[in-house]
Write an enzyme that holds these catalytic residues in place. Sequence first.
Site, PDB file in Angstrom:
ATOM      1  N   LYS A  24       0.825  -1.224   0.000  1.00  0.00           N
ATOM      2  CA  LYS A  24       0.000   0.000   0.000  1.00  0.00           C
ATOM      3  C   LYS A  24       0.847   1.256   0.000  1.00  0.00           C
ATOM      4  O   LYS A  24       0.606   2.171  -0.757  1.00  0.00           O
ATOM      5  CB  LYS A  24      -0.819   0.092   1.302  1.00  0.00           C
ATOM      6  CG  LYS A  24      -1.952  -0.780   1.475  1.00  0.00           C
ATOM      7  CD  LYS A  24      -2.764  -0.357   2.709  1.00  0.00           C
ATOM      8  CE  LYS A  24      -2.019  -0.294   4.019  1.00  0.00           C
ATOM      9  NZ  LYS A  24      -1.660  -1.542   4.639  1.00  0.00           N
ATOM     10  N   ARG A  77      10.897  -7.282   4.790  1.00  0.00           N
ATOM     11  CA  ARG A  77      10.968  -5.836   4.976  1.00  0.00           C
ATOM     12  C   ARG A  77      11.603  -5.509   6.331  1.00  0.00           C
ATOM     13  O   ARG A  77      12.377  -4.574   6.469  1.00  0.00           O
ATOM     14  CB  ARG A  77       9.547  -5.239   4.894  1.00  0.00           C
ATOM     15  CG  ARG A  77       9.496  -3.732   5.013  1.00  0.00           C
ATOM     16  CD  ARG A  77       8.141  -3.201   4.590  1.00  0.00           C
ATOM     17  NE  ARG A  77       7.198  -3.157   5.694  1.00  0.00           N
ATOM     18  CZ  ARG A  77       5.929  -2.764   5.592  1.00  0.00           C
ATOM     19  NH1 ARG A  77       5.430  -2.412   4.417  1.00  0.00           N
ATOM     20  NH2 ARG A  77       5.135  -2.754   6.634  1.00  0.00           N
TER      21      ARG A  77
HETATM   22  P1  AMP Z   1       1.118   1.008   9.033  1.00  0.00           P
HETATM   23  O1  AMP Z   1       2.341   1.801   8.736  1.00  0.00           O
HETATM   24  O2  AMP Z   1      -0.121   1.541   8.374  1.00  0.00           O
HETATM   25  O3  AMP Z   1       1.315  -0.475   8.793  1.00  0.00           O
HETATM   26  O4  AMP Z   1       0.845   1.164  10.595  1.00  0.00           O
HETATM   27  C1  AMP Z   1       1.776   0.693  11.565  1.00  0.00           C
HETATM   28  C2  AMP Z   1       1.088   0.558  12.902  1.00  0.00           C
HETATM   29  O5  AMP Z   1       0.602   1.849  13.326  1.00  0.00           O
HETATM   30  C3  AMP Z   1      -0.145  -0.332  12.911  1.00  0.00           C
HETATM   31  O6  AMP Z   1       0.172  -1.717  13.053  1.00  0.00           O
HETATM   32  C4  AMP Z   1      -0.898   0.221  14.119  1.00  0.00           C
HETATM   33  O7  AMP Z   1      -0.299  -0.224  15.319  1.00  0.00           O
HETATM   34  C5  AMP Z   1      -0.635   1.710  14.007  1.00  0.00           C
HETATM   35  N1  AMP Z   1      -1.687   2.354  13.164  1.00  0.00           N
HETATM   36  C6  AMP Z   1      -1.524   2.920  11.942  1.00  0.00           C
HETATM   37  N2  AMP Z   1      -2.697   3.403  11.469  1.00  0.00           N
HETATM   38  C7  AMP Z   1      -3.617   3.103  12.429  1.00  0.00           C
HETATM   39  C8  AMP Z   1      -5.022   3.297  12.529  1.00  0.00           C
HETATM   40  N3  AMP Z   1      -5.745   3.853  11.537  1.00  0.00           N
HETATM   41  N4  AMP Z   1      -5.638   2.880  13.677  1.00  0.00           N
HETATM   42  C9  AMP Z   1      -4.937   2.318  14.683  1.00  0.00           C
HETATM   43  N5  AMP Z   1      -3.637   2.070  14.636  1.00  0.00           N
HETATM   44  C10 AMP Z   1      -2.964   2.456  13.529  1.00  0.00           C
END
Ligand code: AMP
Length: 189
Positions: free
Chosen positions: A13, A127
């Site tokens: 993504k 990664r």
């Molecule tokens: P990502 O970079 O989108 O994979 O996000 C990394 C981590 O940040 C996730 O595994 C969650 O712990 C936290 N996180 C990111 N976006 C959200 C969201 N919309 N709601 C809750 N936690 C989030």
Amino acid sequence: MRIIIMGPPGVGKGTEAVVLVKQYHIPHISTGDIFRELYKDRTTVGKIAKEYISRGELVPDDITNEIVRHRLNHQDVKNGFLFDGFPRNTLQADALDELLKSHETEVSAMIALEVDDEVLVQRLLKRGETSGRPDDANESVVRNRIKIYYKQTAILKNYYFDASKYYGVNGVGSVEDITERLKAVINNL
Ligand code: AMP
């Protein structure tokens, strides 16, 4: 154009989002990136978020919705945005609808990248070897993130499907191939 890109962790993504925002000249709003910035800057919210992130859990909705509310007050979102990693459950989707309504606008589309689970675990662990992200390096944390995705986030497919805003895209292939599939959807909105 107000787009949400969705898909399980490791689907690519973030990579696709970076390419798309350049082409469509809209800001990339990644709540994961915002949380990582906040803890890099040693803010209180960042420290709280990191505890959840390290366990592969979602940061509580009130914290997450508040950083999004704040982000949507910036001028650069006037012509649209690409959300990456938000909303992740129906309460966040409701909050986003409300926030956008207060700005007299709405989501144009939710586009989901679809990929097989095992492919994801392997991609994330790989990664983790180079990204330095603590939540990528550990297999049980990685599996927990994927489990949460299917329990909480995948439900959003119905949420946006019912609003006639859901588009599924095959997430297997080269970055370029997937970009083309995504653009085909976006250009038809
Ligand atoms: P990502 O970079 O989108 O994979 O996000 C990394 C981590 O940040 C996730 O595994 C969650 O712990 C936290 N996180 C990111 N976006 C959200 C969201 N919309 N709601 C809750 N936690 C989030």
